[in-house]
Design a protein around this motif. Structure first.
Motif, PDB file in Angstrom:
ATOM      1  N   GLY A 267      93.740  23.208  29.812  1.00 16.83           N
ATOM      2  CA  GLY A 267      94.936  22.418  29.584  1.00 16.83           C
ATOM      3  C   GLY A 267      96.184  23.261  29.354  1.00 16.83           C
TER       4      GLY A 267
ATOM      5  N   THR B  33      96.348  18.503  28.526  1.00 16.22           N
ATOM      6  CA  THR B  33      95.897  17.809  27.316  1.00 16.22           C
ATOM      7  C   THR B  33      96.843  16.662  26.942  1.00 16.22           C
ATOM      8  N   THR B  39      92.491  13.264  30.304  1.00 20.45           N
ATOM      9  CA  THR B  39      91.638  14.110  29.471  1.00 20.45           C
ATOM     10  C   THR B  39      90.425  13.334  28.966  1.00 20.45           C
TER      11      THR B  39
END
Lengths: 352, 352
Positions: A267, B33, B39
Motif C-alpha cells: 500500500g 490502504t 483493501t
C-alpha cells in the motif's frame, strides 16, 4: 559460505561430477527414445537452456540401439536409464552411452549386475545406483524408516560393485517426501564418498513441484550435500533446468544469467511495480551474463537494494531513481521508467 | 520429524503465533490502504485462500485512519506496517489494529519508540521488530557479516522494548540473499525466545521468487526455526499464500488441501501423463480436504506410489490401473483414465 561434502569425482563423458566440480544440472528427455530426431531435438533444446547431462529412458532393445545415433548427435553426455532388464544396459553400453543409471529395486540379480559392471568398467562408463522410494525391493529385515531401507538397498549394490573393483559410482536416493529424502542422503553421505545425484522424485506439476524440489534440494545443498541435481517436474524438461539453476543461484552455488530482485509491492507503492518487474523479467530472460537487477517500489528498502545491484531502480510518487553500480545516475518520470531501466541493463553489455 | 525451536507464544487478535501453535501463513495487501473497499476485498480474498494474518502498509495518517474500517471488516487479524514515523503507529493503535510492525532501520529514536510501546502495552498489541537488509541503519561498529549487523539492530530494539517491560515481541530478519537470511535467523534463534516471522525479502516474480523463498524458508523450517511465514512475491498476494502452504506441506508442517504426486514422464511413458496430471491438478484445486493423489506413468515407480496414495493411477500401454487406499480397484482404458480418476477422487468426499 557453504562447505561442500568432500566427494570423489567421476567423469561422465566430458563432464566431471563430484570433487571440486561445480554442481551439475541435469534433466531427462520425455520423448519416445525410439523417435531419434525428436529425442535429439529435445536434447539440443535442453543443452541450449543450460542442461549439462541428459538421461534417456531405455524401455526396450530398439531404444537401446537408438542411443548410438542420439549420443553421436548430442551436445552433452547421454546417460541411459535402465530398469528391469540388465540386457538393455549391455546394449546401451554397446551404443557408447556416457553413463548408466540402474535401479537396484528392479535389477538385483548379482550375476546380471556383474555382467553390466564388467562391461562398464572396460569402457570407463560410470553407473548411478538410483534408488527410488516408489520401487524399493521388499524389506528383508525391519528398518527404522523408509530412508534407512533406501540407504540399505544402495549400500548392498555399492558393495557388489566394489567387489568387482568398480568405483565409477554415483548414488541417488529419491522420494516424494522431503524429510525422507533428506534423511536418506544424510545417511549415505556419512557412509560413502561417492558423488551424489540429488532430487525429489515425482514432485508434480511446476506450480507445486518447483517448491517441493526447492525445499528438498535446497536443504541438502545448504548442508553441502549434492554433486549434481535434477528437478523432476511433470512439464517440458526445459522448465526443470530453469528451476535447477534458480535453486543453485539462490544459494550462490552457480551463476546463471541475471537475477531480478523485486519488491512485492504494498500500500506504500506509488508506481505499478508488478508491471515494471514483469517487463524487466521478460527482457533479461534472453541475457546470459550474471548481473543483479533491483526493481523496488519505495524508499523503505528501495535505495538500499538498488544501490547494491548492478542496475536498480527505487521508485517514488510518479518517478524513479536509477542506480548503476552503487551510484545514482538519473531520476526519470514514471512513463519513462521501463524504457530507461532497460537501456541501463543493456549498457551492462550483458548481451552475448 | 522436525523438532521446532521452543518459542514464546503471542496472540495477534484471534491468532496464536509461536509456542505449540501451527506455523501461521501471512501475506500483505497491495492495494492503496486509503482505498478501504479495495483493501477489504483483497483481505477477504486472501482469507478465503487460507491467509491467517494480513499486514497493511500505513504510509500516512489517512491510511492509519482507514485501518479502523478495514479492521472491522476483516475476517483475519490486521497488522499495521510502519516505517519512518512513530505517529503512524500511534494512529494505527487508535484504529484498533491487532499488531504492529516497526522497522528499526528507520524508526530508531528511543523516546518515540517508547511512546508506541506504552500504547501497545496498554492494549496488548504485539510488535514485530522487522529488520530488512535493504534498510539497515549505518553500522556504528564493524560486523563480521551483514547477518550479524541485522541481528545487532534487532537486539538493540528488543532490549529497548524489554526495558519498558514489553514482551509481546515477534522478530524478522529478512534479506534477498538466502545464506545471509539463514545466518541471521540462526543467530537470533539462539539468543532470544521470541517467535520468529520468516521470509526472503524482495524475492521477485513468482517464476523465480517461489524457488528462492522455498529454499530459504525451507532450510529454516527444517531446522525448526520459524513461527509464521510470508512469501514475498511481485504478484497477486494470493500466490504468496499458495506458495507458503506448498512450502509447509512439503515438510509436513501443515495440511492444506490435496497433494498431487506425479511423475515427470520419460521415454518409458506410453500415455500422456502431463495431460492427465494437469487435468487432475485443475480438478483438485477447488478441493479443501487433505489427500494424496498419485498420477504415475509406468510400472517403475507407479504401483509403489499409487498404492501409498489415497487415490492413484499407474499407467501402462493404453491403459491404467486405479488404486484406492492401497487396493487395486479397476483397470481402465486410456480414453477413460481422467474421467475414472476424477470420479474416484470425488468419492473421497473431499468436496466441502
Amino acid at each position: 559460505m557453504i562447505k561442500r561434502r568432500r566427494s570423489k569425482s567421476i567423469r561422465i563423458g566430458t563432464v566431471t561430477v563430484g570433487g571440486n566440480a561445480p554442481i551439475i544440472v541435469q534433466s531427462m528427455t520425455k520423448t519416445d527414445t525410439r523417435n531419434i530426431p525428436a529425442t535429439i531435438s529435445q536434447i539440443k533444446g535442453l543443452a541450449e537452456r543450460g542442461c549439462e547431462l541428459v538421461r534417456v529412458a531405455v524401455p526396450d532393445q530398439e531404444a537401446a540401439a537408438a542411443l548410438r545415433k542420439i549420443k553421436t548427435n548430442s551436445p552433452i553426455p547421454v546417460i541411459a536409464d535402465i530398469h528391469f532388464d540388465y540386457r538393455l544396459a549391455m546394449a546401451a553400453i554397446e551404443s557408447s552411452v556416457d553413463g548408466l543409471r540402474l535401479n537396484p529395486g528392479n535389477i538385483s540379480e548379482p550375476e546380471n549386475i556383474s555382467k553390466v559392471v564388467r562391461a562398464a568398467k572396460e569402457r570407463e562408463i560410470p553407473i548411478r545406483i538410483g534408488v527410488n522410494a516408489g520401487s524399493l525391493p521388499k524389506a528383508l529385515k525391519p528398518y527404522a524408516s523408509k530412508a534407512e531401507h533406501m540407504v540399505d538397498v544402495a549400500l548392498t549394490q555399492i558393495k557388489l560393485l566394489e567387489k568387482l573393483d568398480f568405483d565409477l559410482i554415483k548414488i541417488s536416493l529419491k522420494a516424494f517426501d522431503v524429510p525422507t529424502t533428506v534423511e536418506a542422503y544424510r545417511q549415505i553421505a556419512a557412509k560413502v564418498s561417492y558423488p551424489l545425484h540429488i532430487g525429489i522424485t515425482e514432485a508434480g506439476l511446476p506450480r507445486t513441484g518447483v517448491i517441493r524440489s526447492a525445499v528438498g534440494i535446497g536443504i541438502l545443498l545448504f548442508e553441502g550435500i549434492g554433486d549434481t541435481i535434477r528437478v523432476s517436474l511433470s512439464s517440458e524438461p526445459c522448465e526443470e533446468v530453469d528451476a535447477a539453476y534458480e535453486i543453485l543461484k539462490s544459494l550462490s552455488l552457480r551463476e546463471h544469467g541475471p537475477t531480478l530482485i523485486s519488491c512485492p509491492s504494498c500500500g506504500r507503492c506509488e508506481v505499478n511495480i508488478l508491471k515494471i518487474a514483469t517487463a524487466v523479467d521478460r527482457h533479461i530472460k534472453s541475457l546470459k551474463k550474471p548481473a543483479t537487477i533491483a526493481v523496488m517500489g519505495c524508499i523503505v528498502n528501495g535505495p538500499g537494494e538498488a544501490k547494491e545491484a548492478d542496475v536498480g531502480i527505487a521508485c517514488g510518487k510518479g518517478k524513479g531513481v536509477i542506480f548503476k553500480k552503487g551510484e545514482i545516475i538519473k531520476t526519470v518520470k514514471e512513463k519513462d521508467l521501463i524504457h530507461s531501466l532497460l537501456i541501463e541493463i543493456n549498457s551492462l553489455s550483458m548481451l552475448d
